[in-house]
Design an enzyme around this catalytic site. Structure first.
Site, PDB file in Angstrom:
ATOM      1  N   ASP A  62     -14.201  -4.597  21.164  1.00  0.00           N
ATOM      2  CA  ASP A  62     -12.773  -4.536  20.838  1.00  0.00           C
ATOM      3  C   ASP A  62     -12.007  -5.450  21.774  1.00  0.00           C
ATOM      4  OD1 ASP A  62     -10.137  -3.585  20.043  1.00  0.00           O
ATOM      5  OD2 ASP A  62     -11.125  -1.744  19.380  1.00  0.00           O
ATOM      6  N   TYR A 115      -3.794  -7.664   2.336  1.00  0.00           N
ATOM      7  CA  TYR A 115      -4.752  -6.791   3.018  1.00  0.00           C
ATOM      8  C   TYR A 115      -5.946  -6.487   2.113  1.00  0.00           C
ATOM      9  CZ  TYR A 115      -6.688  -2.385   4.794  1.00  0.00           C
ATOM     10  OH  TYR A 115      -7.527  -1.403   5.212  1.00  0.00           O
ATOM     11  N   SER A 133     -11.968  -0.882   2.141  1.00  0.00           N
ATOM     12  CA  SER A 133     -10.848  -0.027   1.764  1.00  0.00           C
ATOM     13  C   SER A 133     -10.748   0.096   0.257  1.00  0.00           C
ATOM     14  CB  SER A 133      -9.536  -0.609   2.312  1.00  0.00           C
ATOM     15  OG  SER A 133      -8.407   0.038   1.762  1.00  0.00           O
TER      16      SER A 133
END
Length: 334
Positions: free
Chosen positions: A43, A151, A127
């Protein structure tokens, strides 16, 4: 006689979680560490002190837009859970180039690094936004993919890249299309999911703003712990090259959610309708038959999840400030 080398044995027990300092990533790191796995958090942000203190958890800073940093971060791991990326549809409308760099290019780098490093399994968190406006209910994995936000396009681009690597160079990748995730640890400044937002308004004894049609707008809310269980099941039993819906399989309207929030907090909820944006007033519910076929069973009901979330947030939590926008003009007016 076991001829496995010490190096191979170590690899077989080490996993990387990109985005491991984030909301879902942090829960996944905790779940994997609880299984006794060595977990590398990849990260830009360091994990919380509580997460970093878990046995077997280490941290490697990396910007996945840089291929060299990606390679270094994923060295020596057996399995990669790729959760890092922009998760805000509104931000993708504001900054579509940034969104594609993070989600599209970053995922391409992760996939190529996994091929180059010989990673055994890559699990990609996609998603349900890739489906676009639902055309049938519930949505199965064969539903048409026509995303209406940058997105959704960037997440689907990641899927296409990884699936092409599976076909061309045998990358062992599985993809999870998450529906609306909720649970403790969401950032109220960026989290756009209704569960956290409704609960925060309710705990502050304020009217709950509801964007869209209160009764016609429905969602499949899935607790973050169930999402982690699904991702782990996919890593262990998923078919390479396949996508799986990750949800609860239960449809909940905005009014039903508000009623459940009222029950969890012990006081009536007051709703304030906002019909200025109606683009997402549709039914969005997952068919999770395919995921059930590899051993997944959602364990947390919405009522249980809301009761737990109310306790975790406590009285008067920070109010949500994430906005909802489907066009650039809407963002600029807020």
């Amino acid at each position: 006689m076991d001829t496995t080398s010490p190096e191979t044995a170590a690899r077989n027990d080490t996993v990387a979680v990109t985005g491991g300092s984030g909301f879902v990533g942090g829960h996944l790191v905790s779940a994997l560490a609880g299984q006794g796995r060595r977990v590398v958090v990849v990260d830009l942000d360091e994990p919380s002190p509580e997460l970093a203190a878990l046995p077997g958890v280490s941290y490697r800073r990396a910007d996945l837009r840089d291929y060299g940093e990606t390679l270094l971060a994923l060295r020596g791991v057996d399995t990669v859970f790729h959760l890092a990326g922009n998760a805000s549809g509104t931000r993708s409308v504001q900054y579509p180039r940034f969104d594609f760099q993070i989600n599209g290019l970053g995922t391409c780098h992760v996939g190529n690094a996994c091929v180059e490093m010989g990673v055994r399994r890559l699990v990609y968190m996609s998603s349900a936004i890739v489906y676009g406006t639902p055309q049938r209910f519930p949505i199965d994995e064969e539903h048409p993919t026509r995303p209406f936000l940058p997105y959704g396009a960037s997440k689907f681009s990641g899927e296409l890249t990884l699936r092409s690597l599976h076909e061309a160079v045998d990358l062992s990748v599985v993809m999870g299309r998450c529906f609306v995730i909720y649970g403790p640890g969401e950032d109220p400044r960026t989290a756009g999911g209704e569960v956290s937002q409704f609960m925060r308004w309710q705990l502050n004894d304020l009217p709950i703003p509801v964007v869209g049609d209160i009764d016609r707008k429905t969602r499949d809310f899935v607790h973050v712990s169930d999402v982690c269980a699904a991702l782990i099941a996919m890593a262990e039993n998923g078919t390479p090259g396949e996508a799986y819906n990750i949800g609860s399989g239960t449809e909940t309207s905005m009014r039903q959610l508000a009623d459940a929030v009222a029950t969890a907090t012990g006081r009536p909820a007051r709703l304030k309708a906002d019909t200025s944006q109606m683009e997402d007033s549709f039914r969005l519910v997952a068919d999770i038959s395919k995921l059930r076929g590899i051993g997944y069973r959602p364990a947390v009901t919405l009522a249980q999840g809301l009761e737990s979330l109310a306790g975790a947030l406590g009285p008067f939590p920070e109010l949500p400030t994430a906005t909802v926008a489907f066009r650039r003009e809407a963002v600029e007016q807020t």
